[in-house]
Design an enzyme around this catalytic site. Structure first.
Site, PDB file in Angstrom:
ATOM      1  N   SER A   1      48.132  50.581  36.428  1.00  0.00           N
ATOM      2  CA  SER A   1      48.177  49.481  37.387  1.00  0.00           C
ATOM      3  C   SER A   1      49.346  48.587  37.023  1.00  0.00           C
ATOM      4  O   SER A   1      49.618  48.363  35.844  1.00  0.00           O
ATOM      5  CB  SER A   1      46.880  48.664  37.319  1.00  0.00           C
ATOM      6  OG  SER A   1      47.058  47.416  37.976  1.00  0.00           O
ATOM      7  N   SER A   2      50.017  48.079  38.050  1.00  0.00           N
ATOM      8  CA  SER A   2      51.112  47.139  37.775  1.00  0.00           C
ATOM      9  C   SER A   2      50.581  45.908  37.055  1.00  0.00           C
ATOM     10  O   SER A   2      51.308  45.235  36.330  1.00  0.00           O
ATOM     11  CB  SER A   2      51.786  46.728  39.087  1.00  0.00           C
ATOM     12  OG  SER A   2      52.247  47.872  39.773  1.00  0.00           O
TER      13      SER A   2
ATOM     14  N   VAL B   1      46.020  58.129  38.295  1.00  0.00           N
ATOM     15  CA  VAL B   1      46.759  58.527  37.091  1.00  0.00           C
ATOM     16  C   VAL B   1      46.378  57.566  35.968  1.00  0.00           C
ATOM     17  O   VAL B   1      46.266  56.361  36.195  1.00  0.00           O
ATOM     18  CB  VAL B   1      48.280  58.486  37.340  1.00  0.00           C
ATOM     19  CG1 VAL B   1      49.041  58.851  36.074  1.00  0.00           C
ATOM     20  CG2 VAL B   1      48.646  59.446  38.480  1.00  0.00           C
TER      21      VAL B   1
ATOM     22  N   LEU C   1      56.946  49.860  39.662  1.00  0.00           N
ATOM     23  CA  LEU C   1      56.431  51.232  39.757  1.00  0.00           C
ATOM     24  C   LEU C   1      56.014  51.808  38.409  1.00  0.00           C
ATOM     25  O   LEU C   1      56.671  51.571  37.391  1.00  0.00           O
ATOM     26  CB  LEU C   1      57.516  52.123  40.382  1.00  0.00           C
ATOM     27  CG  LEU C   1      58.022  51.669  41.750  1.00  0.00           C
ATOM     28  CD1 LEU C   1      59.184  52.544  42.201  1.00  0.00           C
ATOM     29  CD2 LEU C   1      56.908  51.683  42.779  1.00  0.00           C
TER      30      LEU C   1
ATOM     31  N   GLY D   1      47.209  55.898  46.455  1.00  0.00           N
ATOM     32  CA  GLY D   1      46.480  56.268  45.246  1.00  0.00           C
ATOM     33  C   GLY D   1      44.995  55.972  45.366  1.00  0.00           C
ATOM     34  O   GLY D   1      44.595  54.969  45.956  1.00  0.00           O
TER      35      GLY D   1
ATOM     36  N   GLY E   1      51.602  56.200  38.330  1.00  0.00           N
ATOM     37  CA  GLY E   1      50.696  56.357  39.467  1.00  0.00           C
ATOM     38  C   GLY E   1      51.516  56.455  40.748  1.00  0.00           C
ATOM     39  O   GLY E   1      51.375  57.408  41.527  1.00  0.00           O
ATOM     40  N   HIS E   2      52.416  55.480  40.938  1.00  0.00           N
ATOM     41  CA  HIS E   2      53.340  55.561  42.083  1.00  0.00           C
ATOM     42  C   HIS E   2      54.166  56.833  42.006  1.00  0.00           C
ATOM     43  O   HIS E   2      54.451  57.474  43.022  1.00  0.00           O
ATOM     44  CB  HIS E   2      54.290  54.359  42.092  1.00  0.00           C
ATOM     45  CG  HIS E   2      53.618  53.029  42.139  1.00  0.00           C
ATOM     46  ND1 HIS E   2      53.597  52.159  41.057  1.00  0.00           N
ATOM     47  CD2 HIS E   2      52.925  52.409  43.121  1.00  0.00           C
ATOM     48  CE1 HIS E   2      52.946  51.059  41.392  1.00  0.00           C
ATOM     49  NE2 HIS E   2      52.519  51.187  42.633  1.00  0.00           N
TER      50      HIS E   2
ATOM     51  N   ASP F   1      42.910  52.611  44.390  1.00  0.00           N
ATOM     52  CA  ASP F   1      42.480  51.695  45.447  1.00  0.00           C
ATOM     53  C   ASP F   1      41.674  52.482  46.477  1.00  0.00           C
ATOM     54  O   ASP F   1      42.080  52.637  47.630  1.00  0.00           O
ATOM     55  CB  ASP F   1      43.702  51.036  46.075  1.00  0.00           C
ATOM     56  CG  ASP F   1      44.490  50.218  45.058  1.00  0.00           C
ATOM     57  OD1 ASP F   1      43.887  49.348  44.409  1.00  0.00           O
ATOM     58  OD2 ASP F   1      45.693  50.476  44.887  1.00  0.00           O
TER      59      ASP F   1
ATOM     60  N   GLY G   1      55.881  47.759  44.477  1.00  0.00           N
ATOM     61  CA  GLY G   1      56.882  47.837  43.419  1.00  0.00           C
ATOM     62  C   GLY G   1      56.283  47.740  42.024  1.00  0.00           C
ATOM     63  O   GLY G   1      55.078  47.916  41.833  1.00  0.00           O
TER      64      GLY G   1
END
Lengths: 296, 296
Positions: free
Chosen positions: B186-187, B177, B34, B148, B37-38, B151, B32
């Site tokens: 990144s979150s 992204v 988001l 993605g 990238g997600h 990772d 989550g």
């Protein structure tokens, strides 16, 4: 009956049957050298499913160093005849190279349940079992998978794996099948010479004595059961006890020596592993304190 | 778009769609909060599949003690709006209790690939990832799963798991992204203050410099790449390097300092983990020596 040796062909055949044959898919995973114990699993699968897949694979990663992987009995021709006679639809009989095309780096491991009984005597054994059964489940995608209760710990461990990993399969535990004199069927029974075979009867006898005494109240506590099993088994001079235990089932939690089995609130398993010469035999019996245990 | 919180309901809905909607099922597993990238994963899934399932689950067992499980950023309302805008069909957003109704005893673990990079800094992290992804795969049974490449080690580890366990799913790695200035999305970027955010640009900059020098031949060996990355990153005074490595990809085998990357015969990954204050950021770039790498 189709005999299939590759994963790709097996997937195609099961896919084909899924769209043409009604009823669920059942898997009976075995290491071959089939006996009537396996026979009862195939029969149960035949009754419950539309497609019965029997796998025969002596899985190297569940054998420890010094165990009998190399010498484990194999007889493909006879196995295929047995499978045919039991109405199996597909026999999957892969080479080691097909199941492990490169050294496997992924392990499926269940903790706690595997730290005792056969897990203690055979380190890594259950990791090998859960990993290969996980693979077989992913390949076959069975609705039901059939396992014998002679390997009761294996049943408990696999049920834990299926539940923990949300695998969409139902484990169907099937009763132990015995010779007329009580010896639990096992592919490893062929290792026994006549005298060992005779003395090995002490396993089922000790379980029967213990169950009888539990039922009539002569024996009640876990400690008494342990002593009784050990005593009866020790009557056979060739018997070397690996373990003679009583635990809750299927949780496999220890029970204090002082605790009365009937009051644990759990079903209990009396579990034995005993060596006769080079052969290690296991056997067990459930003592049911709850109604409707699916493992009986 | 359906928002589903239980495994049972999810299985029913996917089963229903399998029989009524054509095309494969795609899964985008996320924690989550988001970002684009997600977003790119959802878009890719939308292009490739008939049913797009987005899972949102901050998985406790992949966080170590002292890591940010409790404080990991969460924003369900915004996440649902993002998912809707990307054309997701089903959002699966379970509570911890739904995924782990009892303490989990089963672990899916990949060895070797997980012993270095983030695996070395975060012991147990990848076991948590492979276990939860294994569960999600068993629940959703996707044909394709989208991850993605930020990772990258996770992608390599999951591909190994899928191959080793014969899971019937294809991992689709998607490109990193970035913000316009190069910072990989990144979150965890929300943790950064203005100065840390500015200095964090050194990650992508160091990768770009290294790739450029590799391409024009100024830099050639693994040792030179390591030195160069370290040197550029150290130009940011707040940067604390966790690792600045180059390995083969996706095997993640070490490369000797003296070895020339172009001659390893393998694609290589330049992989970074750097702390800025309390925030640990990762980034990477592939140096392709082979044609047609599916990870680019």
């Amino acid at each position: 009956m189709k005999v299939i040796r590759t994963i790709e062909e097996l997937r195609a055949e099961i896919g084909h049957r899924r769209s043409t044959v009604s009823g669920p898919v059942g898997l009976v995973p075995t290491m071959g050298f089939l006996h009537e114990g396996h026979g009862s699993l195939m029969q149960r699968a035949r009754e419950m499913t539309g497609t019965v897949v029997l796998s025969i694979f002596v899985n190297p990663i569940q054998f420890g160093p010094g165990e009998d992987f190399e010498t484990y009995p194999r007889d493909e021709k006879r196995d295929l005849a047995v499978a045919e006679s039991k109405g199996v639809d597909i026999v999957f009989i892969p080479e080691v190279q097909e199941m492990y095309p490169q050294p496997i780096k992924t392990k499926v491991a269940v903790s706690e349940l595997t730290s005792l009984l056969c897990g203690a005597s055979r380190p890594g054994h259950f990791d090998g079992v859960t990993t290969v059964v996980n693979k077989l489940f992913n390949i076959v995608k069975p609705d039901f998978a059939f396992f014998g209760m002679k390997d009761a710990q294996q049943v408990a461990v696999l049920e834990q794996m299926v539940r923990d990993l949300n695998m969409d399969v139902t484990i169907v535990p099937c009763p132990i099948v015995r010779e007329e004199d009580g010896l639990a069927l096992s592919s490893r029974n062929v290792y026994l010479n006549a005298e060992e075979r005779e003395q090995a009867l002490v396993l089922s006898r000790s379980l029967n004595v213990a169950l009888e005494q539990l039922e009539n109240g002569v024996t009640a506590t876990a400690g008494e059961v342990r002593r009784l099993l050990t005593e009866v088994i020790s009557g056979a001079p060739m018997a070397k006890i690996d373990y003679a235990e009583v635990l809750t089932f299927p949780e496999l939690m220890p029970i204090d020596n002082e605790a009365r089995l009937a009051e644990t609130g759990n079903d209990c398993i009396l579990a034995l592993a005993v060596r006769f010469g080079k052969t290690r035999l296991i056997d067990n019996a459930l003592f049911q304190t709850k109604e409707g245990n699916p493992h009986v």
